[in-house]
Design a protein around this motif. Sequence first.
Motif, PDB file in Angstrom:
ATOM      1  N   HIS A   1      35.688  33.063  28.077  1.00  0.00           N
ATOM      2  CA  HIS A   1      35.657  32.368  29.362  1.00  0.00           C
ATOM      3  C   HIS A   1      36.987  32.550  30.087  1.00  0.00           C
ATOM      4  N   GLY A   2      36.916  32.998  31.324  1.00  0.00           N
ATOM      5  CA  GLY A   2      38.111  33.209  32.121  1.00  0.00           C
ATOM      6  C   GLY A   2      38.656  34.618  32.071  1.00  0.00           C
ATOM      7  N   ASP A   3      38.211  35.425  31.111  1.00  0.00           N
ATOM      8  CA  ASP A   3      38.634  36.831  31.088  1.00  0.00           C
ATOM      9  C   ASP A   3      38.017  37.557  32.280  1.00  0.00           C
TER      10      ASP A   3
ATOM     11  N   ALA B   1      45.450  54.419  34.260  1.00  0.00           N
ATOM     12  CA  ALA B   1      46.861  54.024  34.308  1.00  0.00           C
ATOM     13  C   ALA B   1      47.040  52.515  34.189  1.00  0.00           C
ATOM     14  N   LEU B   2      46.067  51.739  34.645  1.00  0.00           N
ATOM     15  CA  LEU B   2      46.218  50.289  34.677  1.00  0.00           C
ATOM     16  C   LEU B   2      45.580  49.562  33.501  1.00  0.00           C
ATOM     17  N   ALA B   3      44.584  50.155  32.890  1.00  0.00           N
ATOM     18  CA  ALA B   3      43.739  49.430  31.937  1.00  0.00           C
ATOM     19  C   ALA B   3      44.272  49.454  30.514  1.00  0.00           C
TER      20      ALA B   3
ATOM     21  N   LYS C   1      45.653  44.972  36.235  1.00  0.00           N
ATOM     22  CA  LYS C   1      46.487  45.254  35.051  1.00  0.00           C
ATOM     23  C   LYS C   1      46.276  44.214  33.956  1.00  0.00           C
ATOM     24  N   THR C   2      45.931  42.991  34.336  1.00  0.00           N
ATOM     25  CA  THR C   2      45.768  41.916  33.360  1.00  0.00           C
ATOM     26  C   THR C   2      44.314  41.722  32.937  1.00  0.00           C
TER      27      THR C   2
ATOM     28  N   LEU D   1      35.553  40.578  38.335  1.00  0.00           N
ATOM     29  CA  LEU D   1      34.666  39.465  37.962  1.00  0.00           C
ATOM     30  C   LEU D   1      35.313  38.633  36.866  1.00  0.00           C
ATOM     31  N   LYS D   2      35.254  37.330  37.012  1.00  0.00           N
ATOM     32  CA  LYS D   2      35.770  36.409  35.986  1.00  0.00           C
ATOM     33  C   LYS D   2      34.579  35.865  35.202  1.00  0.00           C
ATOM     34  N   LYS D   3      34.635  36.022  33.884  1.00  0.00           N
ATOM     35  CA  LYS D   3      33.530  35.607  33.025  1.00  0.00           C
ATOM     36  C   LYS D   3      33.460  34.092  32.921  1.00  0.00           C
TER      37      LYS D   3
END
Length: 143
Positions: free
Chosen positions: A22-24, A37-39, A117-118, A136-138
């Motif tokens: 939750h929240g990821d 590059a970001l992931a 990045k986060t 998208l935020k789970k």
Amino acid sequence: MLRNIPPILSPDLLQSLRAMGHGDEIVIADANFPATALASRCHRLDGVSATDVLEAVLRVMPLDSFVPDPALVMEVVDDPDAVPPVVGEFQKITTATADNPVALERLERFAFYDRAKTAFAIVQTGETRLYGNIILKKGVIGT
């Protein structure tokens, strides 16, 4: 084989969606996005549109209902009020498919990159329409 799982969701992507808490956050990105590059985790779905991936992900993952902005798109550079056609489609899909339909919020380009990045993972699609990027935020699955 599994039932009711959209076939464009790869086994690795399904594992990431399941592992997210939750929240990821997960980013669905267009072909121009600097995903590798970001992931920390980058899933490639070349040849698949970002709109198709968004619909598939929203069929299996709930959006967070505890925050005002669980779905974010990238602002158009030098025209933050513009709504690219792909973003209009994102809104239609979110409204029709999400268990928690919301109005999409916007982030400035570099703020979007910083947020990406986060993210738990980024899905690099074959989307060629500019600004075909969404975060998208789970959420949680209620009982």
